[in-house]
Motif scaffolding. Structure first.
Motif, mmCIF file in Angstrom:
data_model
loop_
_atom_site.group_PDB
_atom_site.id
_atom_site.type_symbol
_atom_site.label_atom_id
_atom_site.label_comp_id
_atom_site.label_asym_id
_atom_site.label_seq_id
_atom_site.Cartn_x
_atom_site.Cartn_y
_atom_site.Cartn_z
ATOM 1 N N HIS A 169 0.862 -1.182 0.000
ATOM 2 C CA HIS A 169 0.000 0.000 0.000
ATOM 3 C C HIS A 169 0.901 1.234 0.000
ATOM 4 O O HIS A 169 1.643 1.467 0.951
ATOM 5 N N ASN A 210 4.866 -2.026 -4.517
ATOM 6 C CA ASN A 210 3.990 -1.244 -5.381
ATOM 7 C C ASN A 210 4.716 0.046 -5.784
ATOM 8 O O ASN A 210 4.376 1.136 -5.340
ATOM 9 N N ARG A 225 -3.149 4.854 -2.353
ATOM 10 C CA ARG A 225 -3.018 3.511 -1.777
ATOM 11 C C ARG A 225 -2.766 2.429 -2.834
ATOM 12 O O ARG A 225 -2.077 1.439 -2.573
ATOM 13 N N LYS A 226 -3.294 2.613 -4.034
ATOM 14 C CA LYS A 226 -3.436 1.518 -4.994
ATOM 15 C C LYS A 226 -2.290 1.488 -6.022
ATOM 16 O O LYS A 226 -1.291 2.166 -5.893
ATOM 17 N N ALA A 237 -5.880 -0.634 -8.650
ATOM 18 C CA ALA A 237 -6.556 -1.606 -7.788
ATOM 19 C C ALA A 237 -5.754 -1.716 -6.499
ATOM 20 O O ALA A 237 -4.576 -1.374 -6.446
ATOM 21 N N ASP A 238 -6.413 -2.193 -5.468
ATOM 22 C CA ASP A 238 -5.726 -2.446 -4.202
ATOM 23 C C ASP A 238 -4.882 -3.708 -4.390
ATOM 24 O O ASP A 238 -5.430 -4.801 -4.544
ATOM 25 N N ASP A 259 -10.975 2.596 -2.704
ATOM 26 C CA ASP A 259 -9.614 2.242 -2.286
ATOM 27 C C ASP A 259 -9.413 0.745 -2.122
ATOM 28 O O ASP A 259 -8.286 0.259 -2.166
#
Length: 408
Positions: A169, A210, A225-226, A237-238, A259
């Protein structure tokens, strides 16, 4: 509702196509405690509105929920608050962002600042040159064609693997900082007991699962966050709801602007798909898989999906988890709760730790740390807490390894 959703889409398009950084000036965070099922259901309904950003997900009666509210909705939300026990938790989110004093592309690496992706990657490359037992590993690729870079620390052949994952995240900067702190301690500690543990395992360390999202959180939107794959007018996307074990089985969304959007299908995100291939290639030798998130101060054990499944060795995992949490608390009195994911947090399916254990039942130990704090700063933990967080978490990981050794 349609007008609000259109506004959200337009904001996403504007921020993504322009150079300015999103401001959170006068955004407030409220802590709400649902006292009955009706209040719980009301919060779940509000959660579907992407204009309200839920910093943690709605779970159970009497378990607090932190909600970030934009200025334009303050008056409307104040009327909603009249129906709940609540407290203004953060008066102005932008003040906390400004206090992070972000410095880009430092030439030296330290734990007094949060570093950008290039600085973290340059440090990993430096380690691979300076230490003969450190080598670079490529865990996969991102949508924007960034390498998911990690290192392997191996002092001798035949070791079992400890896999450390962070930054899945992107806004949870303390997770990446903590993992780099642990890596540095493994390489530089003069404590003979720590050296013994470090050399008895192969360590795979990935500070940024990520990378696109992390870089975006540095340059455009601190609360991102994604991932960054486009889905119509929304992005990403998460990546911790996209793994192919009980995908979309609770605590996930099928709405791309949310989220907790789980993606269009399992492994729809190239990050999770490529990482799953990498992990599968070494899974036969993994002793422990440990993820790092923030915030809440809990040590979580799989599984997170709605079926309330627990590992075959759940009792042992909790025993070791409690010893780990006790050790973590010794230095700064930081208290952690220990338990299965829905027990200590909320239902959340499609997570990396669930997939790792669910598809590799031979791996004995899988844990996830939700690091500091309990909401005073939330995702915006000040830089002066990086080292204390790293110190106590490193102590906890070493205590965990010692318990593993007792079982051999």
């Amino acid at each position: 509702m349609k007008i609000i959703l259109l506004i959200v889409v337009l904001i996403n398009l504007v921020i993504s196509s322009n150079g300015f950084k999103k401001s959170y000036n006068n955004f407030k965070v409220y802590r709400i405690i649902p006292k009955n099922k009706d209040q719980l259901n009301a919060l779940k309904e509000i959660e579907q509105n992407p204009s309200y950003i839920f910093w943690n997900e709605v779970s159970y009666v009497n378990r607090s929920v932190d909600i970030m509210v934009p200025p334009i909705l303050q008056n409307k939300f104040s009327k909603i608050l009249q129906n709940f026990e609540h407290k203004l938790w953060i008066k102005n989110v932008q003040d906390l962002i400004d206090n992070e004093n972000v410095v880009e592309s430092k030439s030296t690496f330290d734990w007094h600042n949060y570093h950008d992706l290039d600085t973290i990657y340059d440090w990993l490359r430096y380690l691979s040159v300076y230490y003969p037992h450190v080598s670079l590993v490529n865990g996969g690729i991102s949508y924007e064609n960034r390498t998911i870079l990690g290192v392997k620390v191996s002092f001798k052949p035949g070791n079992k693997i400890i896999f450390l994952e962070a930054g899945i995240h992107s806004r949870e900067w303390i997770s990446s900082a903590t993992v780099t702190y642990i890596l540095n301690e493994l390489l530089t500690s003069n404590d003979p007991a720590i050296q013994t543990i470090a050399r008895s395992r192969d360590w795979y360390v990935f500070p940024n699962f990520n990378p696109d999202g992390y870089q975006y959180s540095r340059t455009k939107d601190r609360m991102w966050r994604k991932t960054r794959k486009p889905y119509g007018g929304c992005y990403g996307a998460d990546p911790n709801r996209n793994w192919n074990y009980h995908w979309m089985d609770g605590g996930s969304s099928n709405w791309p602007c949310n989220d907790a959007f789980a993606g269009s299908s399992p492994f729809s995100e190239i990050e999770t798909k490529s990482l799953s291939h990498f992990i599968s290639g070494i899974s036969y030798n993994i002793e422990a898989y440990i993820g790092f998130h923030s915030y809440s101060q809990v040590l979580m054990i799989p599984f997170g999906h709605a079926g309330l499944e627990v590992p075959a060795n759940n009792v042992e995992l909790k025993r070791i988890g409690n010893i780990t949490a006790t050790k973590l608390s010794e230095k700064y009195n930081t208290k952690y709760r220990v338990g299965n994911i829905p027990e200590v947090m909320y239902v959340g399916s499609g997570g990396s730790s669930d997939w790792v254990l669910g598809t590799n039942r031979h791996i004995p130990y899988v844990y996830t740390f939700e690091l500091r704090d309990q909401g005073k700063y939330g995702f915006l933990l000040p830089p002066d807490q990086i080292i204390p967080t790293g110190e106590e978490t490193f102590d906890a990981v070493i205590a965990m390894m010692k318990e593993f050794d007792k079982k051999k």
